[in-house]
Motif scaffolding. Structure first.
Motif, PDB file in Angstrom:
ATOM      1  N   UNK A  97       7.983  -3.225  -3.708  1.00  0.00           N
ATOM      2  CA  UNK A  97       7.953  -4.403  -2.841  1.00  0.00           C
ATOM      3  C   UNK A  97       7.457  -3.964  -1.475  1.00  0.00           C
ATOM      4  N   UNK A  98       6.353  -4.556  -1.039  1.00  0.00           N
ATOM      5  CA  UNK A  98       5.729  -4.205   0.235  1.00  0.00           C
ATOM      6  C   UNK A  98       5.565  -5.481   1.034  1.00  0.00           C
ATOM      7  N   UNK A  99       6.388  -5.623   2.083  1.00  0.00           N
ATOM      8  CA  UNK A  99       6.347  -6.860   2.843  1.00  0.00           C
ATOM      9  C   UNK A  99       6.722  -8.022   1.941  1.00  0.00           C
ATOM     10  N   UNK A 159      -7.657  -7.256   0.893  1.00  0.00           N
ATOM     11  CA  UNK A 159      -7.309  -6.072   0.120  1.00  0.00           C
ATOM     12  C   UNK A 159      -6.658  -5.020   1.006  1.00  0.00           C
ATOM     13  N   UNK A 160      -5.955  -4.101   0.414  1.00  0.00           N
ATOM     14  CA  UNK A 160      -5.255  -3.085   1.206  1.00  0.00           C
ATOM     15  C   UNK A 160      -6.202  -2.044   1.787  1.00  0.00           C
ATOM     16  N   UNK A 161      -5.874  -1.585   2.998  1.00  0.00           N
ATOM     17  CA  UNK A 161      -6.565  -0.408   3.538  1.00  0.00           C
ATOM     18  C   UNK A 161      -6.179   0.813   2.698  1.00  0.00           C
ATOM     19  N   UNK A 162      -7.137   1.682   2.447  1.00  0.00           N
ATOM     20  CA  UNK A 162      -6.874   2.864   1.620  1.00  0.00           C
ATOM     21  C   UNK A 162      -7.414   4.102   2.321  1.00  0.00           C
ATOM     22  N   UNK A 202      -0.934  -2.832   3.252  1.00  0.00           N
ATOM     23  CA  UNK A 202      -1.177  -4.226   2.892  1.00  0.00           C
ATOM     24  C   UNK A 202      -1.178  -5.062   4.156  1.00  0.00           C
ATOM     25  N   UNK A 203      -2.274  -5.754   4.404  1.00  0.00           N
ATOM     26  CA  UNK A 203      -2.371  -6.608   5.582  1.00  0.00           C
ATOM     27  C   UNK A 203      -1.704  -7.954   5.308  1.00  0.00           C
ATOM     28  N   UNK A 227      -4.157   0.723  12.314  1.00  0.00           N
ATOM     29  CA  UNK A 227      -5.181   1.045  11.318  1.00  0.00           C
ATOM     30  C   UNK A 227      -4.923   2.454  10.784  1.00  0.00           C
ATOM     31  N   UNK A 228      -4.624   2.574   9.477  1.00  0.00           N
ATOM     32  CA  UNK A 228      -4.288   3.894   8.937  1.00  0.00           C
ATOM     33  C   UNK A 228      -5.504   4.804   8.868  1.00  0.00           C
TER      34      UNK A 228
END
Length: 639
Positions: free
Chosen positions: A618-620, A101-104, A94-95, A160-161
């Motif tokens: 909970x993310x960030x 939107x989240x990187x996937x 999650x940026x 960057x994942x």
């Protein structure tokens, strides 16, 4: 085998007696400035496996499946993981801002477990554990676990994942275990496992994976008779909690191709424990110990015989407190084991509404340690209904009727002396039964137990003393043997929930802290009257594992009891929010009170529309909600 008491003491300074309630606020979900954003999953959908209609699961097993969280903490900040219906492990990041939107990224695809035609094997839910920032343990829900390692692009510092490459360095199988489904014969046995917890210990030449997995023990190989089935139904189930370790060499073979053969390693069993319930909590310290939380506690370890008559758990190390006590909703029972035998005439006991005075004459061994001088109780008592008894000249028991039934006492006296509820429930029941038998008539007849009170008799309407069904017993144990070093006191607060799982990088940082007391493990939230109280597990000055009351959520215990469709419940480790999610649509977010004397706080209701809620994390600054085809991000700053 001896152990100490793992005290779960409540700090009255962290309770809010002035709290009146939560102010309701509906979170906007339709406007452009909405706190909720919805993104489609870029992989296959998330479809939890359904059980056949004839599946026979016990309450704990059904509870485990219904409340299984399909969203897992990632290895680094702001990352999370889920397993889709194709058994692909997907990582999302999650940026800040969350607008794009989240990187996937799909990091690994596990081979789909094959059904065993002979035993009709049934797989459970896949799960993922981030062990450290570069290692992930994935379990297919059947028998096979995979160890994934990260390979980053050279000189990449962008976060960057998509430049990460996760590869399987090893695999291993766990088992055996079985859950009966359908008729209880060998043909219809179906395997079903759950991993309670996992961690990693890195050495110079290898990494050691440690985990506990749980399965129900069922040795029934043929269909039982009606009498046998009835007798078995009355028995408590027995679950095996087995610890295994696997050594991962540095030069393990690497593969990342779906269906490719992974180097399979042999796990070794470290210890075995037994319980009557599936563990709710299993976390590991960095010094070869772990903390286990299970309803009713551990009933047997591998050092004991199942046929042994020795009661479990063993007796705590020498009882140093001047008394021990336990309570129900309506009363408190306090017991003093006197060092010498004395007569009732040597005791002067005055029970007032607000205080206790207890003195001994011609008994200095008792007077020095066990006397009280107008010592104030935690709360008022009904003095005229309270009694004291002396049995065999050695056991002095005070039965205190609460003036306000339902108010839970964290301590007997207003000044916390550190004495927690440590009486064994069976011992308590015996004392209560004895007290119920003796009245003023038996005293006049010269009964062996003397009863002393301002009243002529005691109330015979006793409450059910068996409070163990919802009470979680925590124990700190040795990884090498599984034996308990400390066990929670009897009558500890009931279970509410755990804190949100944290990314592996945050767990590593907390363990490097060298303060006198450092919180090592995930906090838990337990019931205390109408409130939720949060305990953290950490390392004391003497290096023992101890629990500390670190925060409270006012009225949380009362509120959660009204949510009949509750699927997930968590608090965050920073104790800013508590979250309840229903099976469908709604999420309730409760804000921590601004200060101890605040009369109200905010309750946010988020309606996500139709759709089953499958995961929560909970993310960030966001609350991530996983559904079958979408991921929702709720901005907590806007709630």
């Amino acid at each position: 085998m001896e152990y100490s008491i793992l005290k779960l003491g409540v700090d009255p300074e962290l309770l809010n007696p002035h709290f009146d309630g939560y102010k309701l606020r509906l979170v906007e979900t339709s406007a452009e400035t909405s706190a909720v954003r919805v993104y489609p999953l870029l992989s296959s959908s998330v479809e939890p496996l359904k059980l056949p209609a004839n599946t026979h699961l016990l309450f704990d097993e059904m509870y485990f499946r219904v409340h299984f969280n399909h969203l897992f903490a990632g290895p680094t900040e702001n990352t999370m993981l889920y397993v889709d219906s194709a058994y692909r492990i997907n990582m999302l990041k999650v940026e800040a801002g969350g607008n794009q939107g989240p990187q996937t990224m799909a990091i690994f695809e596990m081979p789909r477990p094959a059904a065993d035609s002979e035993h009709h094997a049934l797989v459970g839910y896949p799960c993922v554990f981030s062990l450290d920032q570069t290692t992930i343990l994935a379990f297919d829900g059947h028998v096979t676990a995979y160890v994934l390692r990260q390979q980053r692009a050279n000189n990449d510092n962008t976060g960057d994942i998509s430049v990460d490459r996760w590869v399987a360095v090893a695999g291993f199988e766990i088992g055996p275990g079985a859950t009966v489904a359908g008729p209880a014969d060998n043909v219809d046995r179906r395997k079903l496992y759950s991993i309670a917890g996992a961690t990693i210990v890195n050495h110079a030449d290898r990494s050691e994976i440690r985990l506990h997995y749980c399965h129900r023990i069922d040795r029934q190989l043929k269909k039982p008779s009606a009498e046998e089935a009835a007798a078995k139904a009355r028995q408590q189930p027995t679950y095996c909690i087995q610890a295994i370790k696997v050594d991962i060499p540095i030069n393990s073979a690497i593969t990342n191709m779906p269906g490719s053969r992974v180097s399979m390693l042999e796990p070794s069993v470290v210890h075995t424990l037994h319980s009557h319930a599936i563990p709710q909590y299993c976390e590991y310290t960095d010094d070869n110990r772990f903390v286990l939380g299970v309803r009713n506690g551990i009933v047997l370890d591998e050092t004991q015989s199942a046929d042994s008559e020795t009661p479990f758990p063993p007796i705590p190390k020498g009882r140093l407190d001047p008394y021990y006590w336990m309570q129900t909703a309506s009363d408190v029972t306090l017991c003093i084991q006197l060092p010498i035998s004395i007569g009732a005439q040597q005791i002067s006991c005055t029970l007032k509404r607000i205080s206790l005075t207890l003195q001994f004459t011609e008994a200095p061994e008792c007077q020095n340690k066990y006397s009280f001088n107008n010592t104030a109780f935690f709360s008022d008592i009904a003095a005229e209904e309270s009694v004291w008894t002396l049995e065999n000249g050695r056991l002095l028991t005070l039965y205190l009727e609460k003036a306000r039934a339902g108010v839970r006492w964290p301590t007997v006296f207003s000044s916390d002396d550190g004495v927690l509820e440590t009486m064994d429930p069976s011992e308590f029941a015996v004392i209560r039964d004895q007290m119920a038998k003796y009245t003023s008539d038996s005293l006049a007849a010269g009964g062996r137990m003397a009863l002393h009170s301002a009243a002529d008799a005691i109330d015979q309407d006793e409450e059910d003393l068996d409070q163990t069904d919802s009470s979680i017993e925590f124990s700190a144990r040795s990884w090498c043997s599984g034996q308990a070093e400390a066990i929670g006191a009897a009558g500890s607060p009931d279970w509410l929930c755990c804190s949100f799982p944290e990314p592996a990088c945050r767990r590593e940082k907390s363990r490097k802290n060298t303060d006198a007391w450092v919180q090592l493990l995930r906090p838990v939230c337990l019931k205390f009257d109408v409130d939720g109280i949060v305990f953290g597990f950490g390392r004391a000055m003497d290096n023992a594992v101890e629990a500390c009351h670190v925060g409270s959520f006012a009225a949380l215990s009362y509120i959660q009891a009204s949510k009949r469709e509750r699927r997930f419940m968590y608090v965050d480790a920073e104790m800013t929010v508590a979250v309840l999610a229903e099976t469908q649509r709604r999420i309730y977010i409760y804000r921590q009170t601004r200060h101890r004397h605040a009369a109200e706080a905010v309750q946010n209701i988020v309606d996500l529309g139709n759709g089953e809620l499958l995961g929560l994390l909970k993310v960030g600054g966001y609350l991530a909600v996983l559904r079958e085809h979408t991921l929702c991000l709720v901005d907590l700053d806007l709630c």
